[in-house]
Design a protein around this motif. Structure first.
Motif: not given
Length: 457
Positions: A30, A110, A166, A171-172
């Motif tokens: 990532p 992610d 988040r 999504n992260r």
């Protein structure tokens, strides 16, 4: 080159390509390009925050809960509780400051499939698994721009003070050092001094623990309302004949006759009264008994310390049906309607002429937001847990100039006195009625027998 040689060459090339395609490939980790950046780079001034909303999911009740507070026309109010006034400056400052200078420490994932593991699923996601939802916190400025919008998840294992977070819609997932000072407790945001009174200023108390009984007139068929155990007890502070530690005369509570005033505003002395109608008389102690002044002190002290656990909007024109469900009754004919509480009332008379009247209604076993804001409240059922019991209460404030000992005196520490204070308090209470702890009700609500004790030998 023969045809067989060409075929062998092609086969060898295809084998090589196949082998290369099957070779293990390193997966790119990532990206960490934003590690160390501010989580909310535009949020640097806690005073810029004018709106806070917290959404959470209560697993026990399987309900989404929402709490919000905002600055409106220069005053903090709680929209989730019908815009009840909030003492929001300090609380908002703490909440806002806890998000400033927070940095993105580590990118953990992610992959949206891992959101449940980190507890950062949106609390409004109806398809979320148990214990997977996070708490969504939104803070805005006066223009409505988001200063903070984040879903806060579970604690990071083995990293004290860190939480998974988040951004909504992304999504992260990050691990960040964060101690969110965000309270969703209604009582944490409101003025905790409900009555705005000083117990030392109370010079008279009237306690009446009647019960309201509804019936039907056997002749007319009309509904009737009568009081049972209508036995008002009136007390005044009087000179005890002793002196306190400061050398000043000390006062003690004593039974007295409820005052009657003449046309000139002067109190009529029952000893010299020659009128046809008899004047009220003080309560007399049963044989072998005497007044226990501690019980009167309990009423005053508990009223001064009284805390609310819930509020309800009070309509300009009270709805008799709604009031009855809460244990309050409107009697008389419009516009002269009087309020009664099915658990009686208490009057607290201040030395500046301000009179508080507390009406006590029905018990409620509601919890959570249903308790603090109303809505779908728990029904009263037999066998309810007494520890959950709370009590509805109305507060009315009036002013009696004949009782005002402060007339013409300057304000104390800038606080209004007398009629001005009564007006301020009336405006405070005219929009609301309350839910108080039942423990407070028990200390304030007294039946006549409570006031007597055995004679000291």
């Amino acid at each position: 080159m023969t045809r067989g040689t060409v075929i062998m060459g092609v086969l060898a090339l295809l084998s090589f390509v196949g082998a290369m395609s099957m070779r293990p490939v390193e997966v790119a980790p990532p990206t960490f390009q934003d590690t160390g950046e501010a989580l909310f780079p535009e949020f640097v001034d806690p005073n810029a925050a004018t709106f806070l909303e917290v959404k959470d999911y209560d697993e026990e009740s399987a309900q989404l809960t929402s709490f919000s507070v905002k600055l409106e026309d220069g005053k903090w109010v709680i929209p989730s509780h019908n815009n009840y006034p909030a003492d929001g400056t300090e609380q908002m400052g703490k909440a806002a400051a806890s998000f400033i200078s927070v940095t993105k420490d580590v990118v953990r994932s992610d992959d949206p499939k891992e959101h449940a593991e980190f507890g950062v699923v949106d609390p409004e996601d109806e398809a979320a698994a148990k214990d997977s939802r996070g708490r969504r916190v939104t803070i805005k400025d006066a223009s409505g721009t988001n200063l903070v919008d984040v879903i806060i998840g579970k604690d990071v294992p083995e990293r004290q003070g860190f939480k998974f977070v988040r951004y909504p819609g992304e999504n992260r997932v990050y691990a960040v050092e964060l101690d969110p000072q965000v309270s969703t407790g209604f009582t944490d945001w409101i003025e905790d001094d409900l009555l705005k009174m000083e117990s030392d200023d109370i010079v008279a108390v009237l306690s009446n623990s009647y019960s309201v009984v509804e019936g039907t007139d056997p002749v007319t068929g009309e509904k009737t309302t009568k009081l049972e155990n209508d036995n008002p007890m009136y007390f005044e502070l009087s000179d005890s004949g002793a002196f306190g530690a400061d050398g000043q005369p000390s006062a003690e509570w004593a039974t007295a006759a409820p005052p009657v005033f003449g046309p000139d505003g002067a109190r009529i002395d029952p000893a010299t009264w020659e009128g046809e109608e008899p004047l009220p008389q003080p309560a007399t102690a049963p044989e072998g008994k005497e007044l226990n002044p501690t019980k009167v002190k309990q009423i005053v002290g508990a009223s001064d310390r009284m805390k609310i656990v819930g509020v309800r909007p009070r309509a300009a024109r009270l709805d008799p049906f709604e009031m009855k469900s809460k244990g309050f009754f409107l009697v008389g004919e419009p516009p002269r309607l009087s309020l009664l509480g099915n658990e009686g009332e208490v009057h607290l008379i201040s030395n500046d002429g301000v009179i508080y009247t507390l009406f006590f209604g029905e018990v409620t076993y509601a919890t959570g937001e249903a308790l603090s804001a109303g809505g779908e409240e728990d029904a009263v059922e037999e066998g309810e847990d007494a520890s959950r019991a709370n009590r509805y209460m109305f507060v009315n404030v009036s002013y009696d100039a004949r009782r005002d000992q402060s007339a013409g005196a300057p304000a104390i520490d800038g606080e209004p006195r007398g009629e001005a204070r009564a007006q301020m308090l009336a405006e405070r209470f005219e929009r609301w009625y309350y839910v108080i702890q039942d423990s407070s009700f028990v200390q304030v609500h007294k039946v006549p027998d409570d006031f007597w004790r055995d004679l000291k030998e």
